[in-house]
Scaffold this motif. Structure first.
Motif, PDB file in Angstrom:
ATOM      1  N   ILE A   1       2.116  11.198  -4.299  1.00 49.63           N
ATOM      2  CA  ILE A   1       2.478  12.344  -3.458  1.00 49.63           C
ATOM      3  C   ILE A   1       3.886  12.834  -3.803  1.00 49.63           C
ATOM      4  O   ILE A   1       4.130  14.036  -3.932  1.00 49.63           O
ATOM      5  N   GLN A   2       4.782  11.896  -3.980  1.00 46.25           N
ATOM      6  CA  GLN A   2       6.156  12.245  -4.371  1.00 46.25           C
ATOM      7  C   GLN A   2       6.171  13.033  -5.685  1.00 46.25           C
ATOM      8  O   GLN A   2       6.879  14.024  -5.827  1.00 46.25           O
ATOM      9  N   ARG A   3       5.381  12.565  -6.635  1.00 45.45           N
ATOM     10  CA  ARG A   3       5.341  13.256  -7.934  1.00 45.45           C
ATOM     11  C   ARG A   3       4.789  14.670  -7.806  1.00 45.45           C
ATOM     12  O   ARG A   3       5.296  15.608  -8.420  1.00 45.45           O
ATOM     13  N   ASP A   4       3.748  14.805  -6.993  1.00 42.65           N
ATOM     14  CA  ASP A   4       3.217  16.151  -6.736  1.00 42.65           C
ATOM     15  C   ASP A   4       4.274  17.046  -6.097  1.00 42.65           C
ATOM     16  O   ASP A   4       4.563  18.138  -6.562  1.00 42.65           O
ATOM     17  N   ASN A   5       4.891  16.508  -5.053  1.00 46.83           N
ATOM     18  CA  ASN A   5       5.898  17.299  -4.326  1.00 46.83           C
ATOM     19  C   ASN A   5       7.048  17.733  -5.204  1.00 46.83           C
ATOM     20  O   ASN A   5       7.563  18.833  -5.091  1.00 46.83           O
ATOM     21  N   ARG A   6       7.504  16.805  -6.024  1.00 49.96           N
ATOM     22  CA  ARG A   6       8.810  17.005  -6.660  1.00 49.96           C
ATOM     23  C   ARG A   6       8.721  17.302  -8.153  1.00 49.96           C
ATOM     24  O   ARG A   6       9.747  17.450  -8.809  1.00 49.96           O
ATOM     25  N   LYS A   7       7.480  17.353  -8.638  1.00 45.66           N
ATOM     26  CA  LYS A   7       7.280  17.652 -10.067  1.00 45.66           C
ATOM     27  C   LYS A   7       8.023  16.662 -10.977  1.00 45.66           C
ATOM     28  O   LYS A   7       8.726  17.039 -11.914  1.00 45.66           O
ATOM     29  N   TRP A   8       7.972  15.399 -10.611  1.00 41.70           N
ATOM     30  CA  TRP A   8       8.606  14.368 -11.414  1.00 41.70           C
ATOM     31  C   TRP A   8       7.550  13.570 -12.166  1.00 41.70           C
ATOM     32  O   TRP A   8       6.430  13.385 -11.683  1.00 41.70           O
ATOM     33  N   ASP A   9       7.943  13.043 -13.301  1.00 43.49           N
ATOM     34  CA  ASP A   9       7.081  12.076 -13.974  1.00 43.49           C
ATOM     35  C   ASP A   9       7.426  10.653 -13.536  1.00 43.49           C
ATOM     36  O   ASP A   9       6.601   9.743 -13.622  1.00 43.49           O
ATOM     37  N   GLY A  10       8.662  10.483 -13.135  1.00 40.59           N
ATOM     38  CA  GLY A  10       9.077   9.188 -12.599  1.00 40.59           C
ATOM     39  C   GLY A  10       8.905   9.165 -11.087  1.00 40.59           C
ATOM     40  O   GLY A  10       8.036   9.863 -10.552  1.00 40.59           O
ATOM     41  N   ALA A  11       9.748   8.399 -10.422  1.00 39.77           N
ATOM     42  CA  ALA A  11       9.676   8.331  -8.959  1.00 39.77           C
ATOM     43  C   ALA A  11      10.851   7.515  -8.445  1.00 39.77           C
ATOM     44  O   ALA A  11      11.434   6.725  -9.186  1.00 39.77           O
ATOM     45  N   ILE A  12      11.152   7.747  -7.184  1.00 39.80           N
ATOM     46  CA  ILE A  12      12.122   6.884  -6.498  1.00 39.80           C
ATOM     47  C   ILE A  12      11.355   5.934  -5.586  1.00 39.80           C
ATOM     48  O   ILE A  12      10.549   6.373  -4.758  1.00 39.80           O
ATOM     49  N   ILE A  13      11.608   4.659  -5.759  1.00 37.50           N
ATOM     50  CA  ILE A  13      10.999   3.628  -4.901  1.00 37.50           C
ATOM     51  C   ILE A  13      12.143   2.827  -4.303  1.00 37.50           C
ATOM     52  O   ILE A  13      12.957   2.259  -5.036  1.00 37.50           O
ATOM     53  N   THR A  14      12.210   2.799  -3.002  1.00 39.95           N
ATOM     54  CA  THR A  14      13.361   2.158  -2.348  1.00 39.95           C
ATOM     55  C   THR A  14      12.988   0.824  -1.722  1.00 39.95           C
ATOM     56  O   THR A  14      11.816   0.548  -1.450  1.00 39.95           O
ATOM     57  N   ASN A  15      14.021   0.018  -1.543  1.00 42.23           N
ATOM     58  CA  ASN A  15      13.841  -1.169  -0.703  1.00 42.23           C
ATOM     59  C   ASN A  15      14.688  -0.985   0.541  1.00 42.23           C
ATOM     60  O   ASN A  15      15.658  -0.223   0.526  1.00 42.23           O
ATOM     61  N   PRO A  16      14.349  -1.655   1.620  1.00 46.32           N
ATOM     62  CA  PRO A  16      15.073  -1.428   2.881  1.00 46.32           C
ATOM     63  C   PRO A  16      16.472  -2.022   2.850  1.00 46.32           C
ATOM     64  O   PRO A  16      16.823  -2.802   1.976  1.00 46.32           O
ATOM     65  N   ASN A  17      17.227  -1.628   3.864  1.00 41.20           N
ATOM     66  CA  ASN A  17      18.495  -2.234   4.235  1.00 41.20           C
ATOM     67  C   ASN A  17      18.329  -3.751   4.350  1.00 41.20           C
ATOM     68  O   ASN A  17      17.292  -4.253   4.777  1.00 41.20           O
ATOM     69  N   CYS A  18      19.378  -4.480   4.008  1.00 40.58           N
ATOM     70  CA  CYS A  18      19.320  -5.952   3.980  1.00 40.58           C
ATOM     71  C   CYS A  18      18.806  -6.567   5.278  1.00 40.58           C
ATOM     72  O   CYS A  18      17.897  -7.399   5.265  1.00 40.58           O
ATOM     73  N   SER A  19      19.372  -6.171   6.397  1.00 42.67           N
ATOM     74  CA  SER A  19      18.984  -6.787   7.672  1.00 42.67           C
ATOM     75  C   SER A  19      17.543  -6.454   8.044  1.00 42.67           C
ATOM     76  O   SER A  19      16.863  -7.238   8.706  1.00 42.67           O
ATOM     77  N   THR A  20      17.103  -5.285   7.621  1.00 38.55           N
ATOM     78  CA  THR A  20      15.747  -4.848   7.943  1.00 38.55           C
ATOM     79  C   THR A  20      14.710  -5.691   7.200  1.00 38.55           C
ATOM     80  O   THR A  20      13.649  -6.023   7.736  1.00 38.55           O
ATOM     81  N   ILE A  21      15.023  -6.025   5.959  1.00 35.15           N
ATOM     82  CA  ILE A  21      14.086  -6.834   5.166  1.00 35.15           C
ATOM     83  C   ILE A  21      13.827  -8.170   5.849  1.00 35.15           C
ATOM     84  O   ILE A  21      12.687  -8.606   6.026  1.00 35.15           O
ATOM     85  N   CYS A  22      14.911  -8.811   6.246  1.00 41.23           N
ATOM     86  CA  CYS A  22      14.803 -10.122   6.899  1.00 41.23           C
ATOM     87  C   CYS A  22      13.910 -10.027   8.136  1.00 41.23           C
ATOM     88  O   CYS A  22      13.003 -10.835   8.336  1.00 41.23           O
ATOM     89  N   LEU A  23      14.181  -9.018   8.945  1.00 41.85           N
ATOM     90  CA  LEU A  23      13.413  -8.834  10.174  1.00 41.85           C
ATOM     91  C   LEU A  23      11.937  -8.576   9.887  1.00 41.85           C
ATOM     92  O   LEU A  23      11.044  -9.218  10.444  1.00 41.85           O
ATOM     93  N   CYS A  24      11.671  -7.625   8.973  1.00 39.57           N
ATOM     94  CA  CYS A  24      10.291  -7.175   8.759  1.00 39.57           C
ATOM     95  C   CYS A  24       9.409  -8.252   8.108  1.00 39.57           C
ATOM     96  O   CYS A  24       8.213  -8.329   8.395  1.00 39.57           O
TER      97      CYS A  24
ATOM     98  N   ASP B   1       0.806  -1.223   0.000  1.00 38.13           N
ATOM     99  CA  ASP B   1       0.000   0.000   0.000  1.00 38.13           C
ATOM    100  C   ASP B   1       0.842   1.279   0.000  1.00 38.13           C
ATOM    101  O   ASP B   1       0.380   2.334  -0.404  1.00 38.13           O
ATOM    102  N   HIS B   2       2.111   1.169   0.421  1.00 40.23           N
ATOM    103  CA  HIS B   2       2.958   2.367   0.437  1.00 40.23           C
ATOM    104  C   HIS B   2       3.319   2.862  -0.966  1.00 40.23           C
ATOM    105  O   HIS B   2       3.837   3.967  -1.104  1.00 40.23           O
ATOM    106  N   PHE B   3       3.071   2.046  -1.982  1.00 35.22           N
ATOM    107  CA  PHE B   3       3.254   2.540  -3.351  1.00 35.22           C
ATOM    108  C   PHE B   3       2.441   3.820  -3.579  1.00 35.22           C
ATOM    109  O   PHE B   3       2.759   4.613  -4.471  1.00 35.22           O
ATOM    110  N   ALA B   4       1.410   4.000  -2.774  1.00 24.03           N
ATOM    111  CA  ALA B   4       0.584   5.198  -2.910  1.00 24.03           C
ATOM    112  C   ALA B   4       1.373   6.489  -2.707  1.00 24.03           C
ATOM    113  O   ALA B   4       0.977   7.564  -3.158  1.00 24.03           O
ATOM    114  N   LEU B   5       2.521   6.371  -2.037  1.00 20.05           N
ATOM    115  CA  LEU B   5       3.360   7.568  -1.854  1.00 20.05           C
ATOM    116  C   LEU B   5       3.882   8.107  -3.180  1.00 20.05           C
ATOM    117  O   LEU B   5       4.305   9.269  -3.259  1.00 20.05           O
ATOM    118  N   ILE B   6       3.878   7.275  -4.196  1.00 12.29           N
ATOM    119  CA  ILE B   6       4.425   7.718  -5.483  1.00 12.29           C
ATOM    120  C   ILE B   6       3.693   8.954  -6.007  1.00 12.29           C
ATOM    121  O   ILE B   6       4.316   9.925  -6.459  1.00 12.29           O
TER     122      ILE B   6
END
Lengths: 347, 347, 347, 347
Positions: free
Chosen positions: D133-156, D126-131
């Motif tokens: 908002i990001q586009r509005d904020n930054r006037k981009w047609d694309g977007a940055i979508i990140t993945n977490p730090n390695c250890s965080t992924i395993c934990l989460c 559901d956090h993809f929805a930030l895209i």
């Protein structure tokens, strides 16, 4: 119709490699898994502490392990057994299996017997002729067919094209061998972390004598040993899989590194036979820092010897490095390829 | 009165070994620690990421590190500098220090220059005579005195008593070298865990050429190189400290393993000189699985070469294993022993 | 006059550490080395495959090893035995020795018995009072005095000053333990190279229960267990010596990292007793990446716990790292320090 | 029609994993390999020191590497770039690419920005929805979508089913992390052989903060962070690939180990989407000594978290071990799975 096969010593490190190679094999149907009394009656999944990172094949998980007893009824329909038995057990049990089965053995017990073929398929296929002599001598319907010691296989595959093209006079080899060569419990971590053990029992003798038999000629119903000289120094290093060998070679006729490289590249006697475990026997790396065990041991699914740094030698003709996956090409894969070749061409 | 000394490249791995050996030295007073501009002005404790498990000597912790500048006033009273500089910096800076100081250098830059002594104290003390020639040639009041590459020292110490007693014809050596030989950042863990790197830049060339200079004779104002042949194959293994070498030797006159052992045992030219860093140069282990790097590298406080498995060879006369603590006997300790001997006998 | 002592299980990994610590001990005279029947009759040098890089002490090389038999005449004059027996043998044999000797035992067999002291000298010296109760109960003239499991010692030494100053509520501990903790053959290299084994049999249970006894109070002739909670997760990593523990602590009263550090620094109850094996119990490292097993395990000759990264925790009060040389402070050294304290203060 | 993609930082360790995963991908066509100026103009085979034992895919060997320049014409037709850039370069360059492309980034630079989604596909799609908002904020047609730090992924991934079923209050995690997590040159062998480094820069902070964002809810156009607490202690061990985490969890409602196991087993939100890089997110091992990095890291082609030893905790509710292939599921595979999910469901 697949040939029915069994594995002796199926729960150990080499036994597991046998199972991995045979579980879904196009020529062989894996029917019997035999191990010590302790494992008998359990499913393979229960009996076996599976060490390989690839995971246990589904098809063997629920097979029931039996005791390694040549008289067990489970062996009745089996035509070939692959032996990963320790040497002393091999000595006692393999002849009993050989009475009516082909025993493809990774054990050292019978390798140097005069009437037992010690085979590397690409190197000395003609030695299969010893089988008839063995049967005459021992009144067996089956036979014992052995593969060499792991380090010897690596050395001899690289020497064969050199010998055939330039002759061989002298060979020095200094090994850096992986811990898996000693079996799962063979090398305690206390012995090898941050360390080297510069001694492997009987390994140097095996390399120095087996090589001469393998590279010998079958003549007058026996193997006439090759007459070059081999000197080995063997060492255990903290590597899981993959024996690396520094090899120095003096040929009879003289040879330049480029010539050696060329004959190694061309060496590929099995390539048209379509054997399931076949891979190009020698793969040459051009990079100056290869072969490396971790990066190169799985070349050709672990069946290729990876050679690198072929260079001019100041005393002999050439020196080079050769790497082998010791539990595949150097053990279970060696036996399986022997069996594939024999079945395909002689049965 | 102690002689005042300094260390160039004092914060690196070999530099730290120099500091460790010199911190409380009975003949030398450690006055100057020089390193790169980045470290200059800091205390040694701040500037240095101390890698050695023995802990930093108290006496150096608060010394101020200076930049490696031959003109720095801190060097004015210093008579000897020990150089752990990388080869390119050594090339540039060592001559400037040599104008008025003795430079005992572990760098490779000047080792093979005709007028630079390449010394192992037990092996070729007579080569110190090159110092006068060097001074004449270069108009220096000081001099550059080098010690060999780590692997070469190990090899040559064991060859010297063989050469003196039986002559030398040919030597093969296959090394298994520790990661510390490449400096702290030299070998990434990704490259060496569960692996071997069968290549060390210029190492084979160094072993093959330096050995002939070291074992050569000083005659007619120059070193006449020894005329036997050396072939080396060099490999990096996952060991922290301790180079292990498998060595195969053909002598001129022929020799049995027991004879080789005897001359190695007796070999001890420095024993009566009471040098602080002295240890018996060759210690022989009788166990069939020694020497091992982790267990044997600290023999003689890291200054003894540990030899084992001296046995008959099928091609040459003998083969054996030799182990050296590569950052002590193979680097810093080698320079310090050179300096001790020179000061004691020639100053 | 030195007290005569013997070592049970003298050829194993912990046994060798006992021998190393006792060979030239100012209070104890090492008279008897006992081991299994296989070793009996041999000299220690012959019987023992010496694993320690420091080399076997000269004084024990030619001592004759005897069988571990409480009735052997060699034990007649011995007052103290140190036990490195495996748990099952300890269970059977230690009571027999305890009839007339003090048994300082590293085995787990009797640690949790109600009348057996489980001692860390700096932590619960008052528990020695259990000896009188033990003697009453069991009609012995001697006694069994145990030291805790290796990982427990490391944990409890760091918890003691915290408990005394701020009280303890809950402790999580996650360990990274060295292979030497399992004995020489305990961890095959095939199991641990490039790997972690996240399970050590009974280790978590030992840490969770022994800690409460050790940190408990001697009251009304018995030990009243401490009432905080411990949860452990134990893991084996490819390190030779040195257990590292990540510890998270909730105190009763609340405590800041600086306060924890201060009470740990001050904690030094044995400092004036001049015990031969004494070292400062806790040494704190300030660097952000310490303690590290290879660099720090020999701090205080292996008897100091090295603590680092004491920092505020988001859930509990503080978290920190603690390192222990597991075969010295965590095993043989623990027993020897127990004996030194007892002899000095109570004999 | 496949979507055209490029890889930024294509020659590094994570970059190579990207190339490996994308080389023959059914949804994506790998068109551009970008790296530093040093590599620009070379073929990928020349530019890249390929570290992975699987061998370089044939299809990329002769691709020409370009400089990482958002204006390069080669990027014109590319719709998606995968970023393995170091954090500082990512900070500078990713926004430029995001003007007209989707940037799936493994870098940490933008993970915690309010309008940047930090996604684990199975956890917080559901956090993809930030895209938007990001586009509005930054006037981009694309977007940055990140993945977490390695250890965080395993934990989460392991926490998500627990949180959904029982609520979360507190989590302790102690990591044993592989050297590959630091990049090829990140951990010198001198630092990690026979050692542990109990510190990884910013790793604990990342685990403690990223987890709360990932497990937070998208509400009112932003992510409301989860309100449980995480405390991490992070350690580097001598393992090549595979982060192992010891995790202790206190739920809101209480939960038994069997219940935790059941919800983890069932957790599989992507299973019907047929994503190419999909694997079951959690695979549970029943053996008491698993998961082990070397044996289990390739489970699900490196995309499954392997969980074992789920057991009752004495302080919290449960403790367990979780293992992740850190350069696949913890880095390149994480980004690729993000892209696959996004393309499949939202493009």
């Amino acid at each position: 119709m697949k040939i029915k096969v069994g594995v002796l010593g199926a729960t150990g490190l080499v036994g597991q490699r046998f199972v991995q190679l045979l579980a879904d094999h196009p020529m062989f149907s894996l029917e019997v898994l035999a191990a010590s009394e302790r494992s008998a009656g359990k499913t393979y999944k229960e009996a076996c502490n599976w060490y390989l990172s690839e995971g246990m094949p589904e098809s063997v998980k629920d097979m029931t392990v039996i005791k390694t007893d040549p008289k067990a009824k489970e062996f009745e329909d089996v035509d070939i057994v692959f032996s990963a038995l320790p040497s002393d057990l091999a000595k006692e049990l393999e002849p009993k299996f050989a009475e009516d089965k082909l025993v493809f053995s990774n054990a050292s017990a019978y390798r140097m017997e005069e009437d037992v073929p010690l085979i590397i398929p690409e190197v000395n296929e003609d030695h299969f002729a010893l089988i008839d002599i063995q049967r005459d001598n021992r009144k067996w319907d089956g036979a014992i067919i052995t593969n060499p010691n792991c380090s010897t296989i690596c050395l001899c595959i690289t020497l064969k094209p050199i010998m055939d093209n330039f002759g061989l006079e002298s060979v020095f080899v200094s090994t850096m061998q992986a811990v898996s060569g000693a079996g799962y419990n063979g090398v305690p971590s206390m012995g090898i972390l941050d360390n080297i053990i510069p001694y492997i029992k009987k390994e140097e003798e095996k390399m120095e004598t087996e090589s001469l038999k393998i590279l010998g000629k079958f003549e007058d119903n026996k193997v006439k040993f090759a007459d070059f000289k081999v000197s080995a120094s063997c060492h255990r290093v903290p590597v899981i899989d993959g024996h690396l060998e520094a090899i120095f070679v003096k040929t009879s006729e003289g040879a330049e590194p480029e010539e050696i490289k060329e004959v190694m590249e061309k060496f590929d006697p099995l390539k048209d036979l379509d054997l399931p475990t076949y891979a190009k026997p020698i793969v040459i790396k051009e990079e100056e820092d290869r072969p490396q065990p971790r990066l190169d041991r799985n070349t050709g699914k672990g069946m290729s010897i990876v050679v690198g740094r072929i260079r001019k030698d100041k005393i002999f003709d050439v020196k080079y490095l050769a790497l082998e996956h010791n539990t595949i090409r150097g053990a279970a894969g060696a036996s399986v390829l022997n069996a594939e070749l024999y079945v395909k061409k002689y049965l």
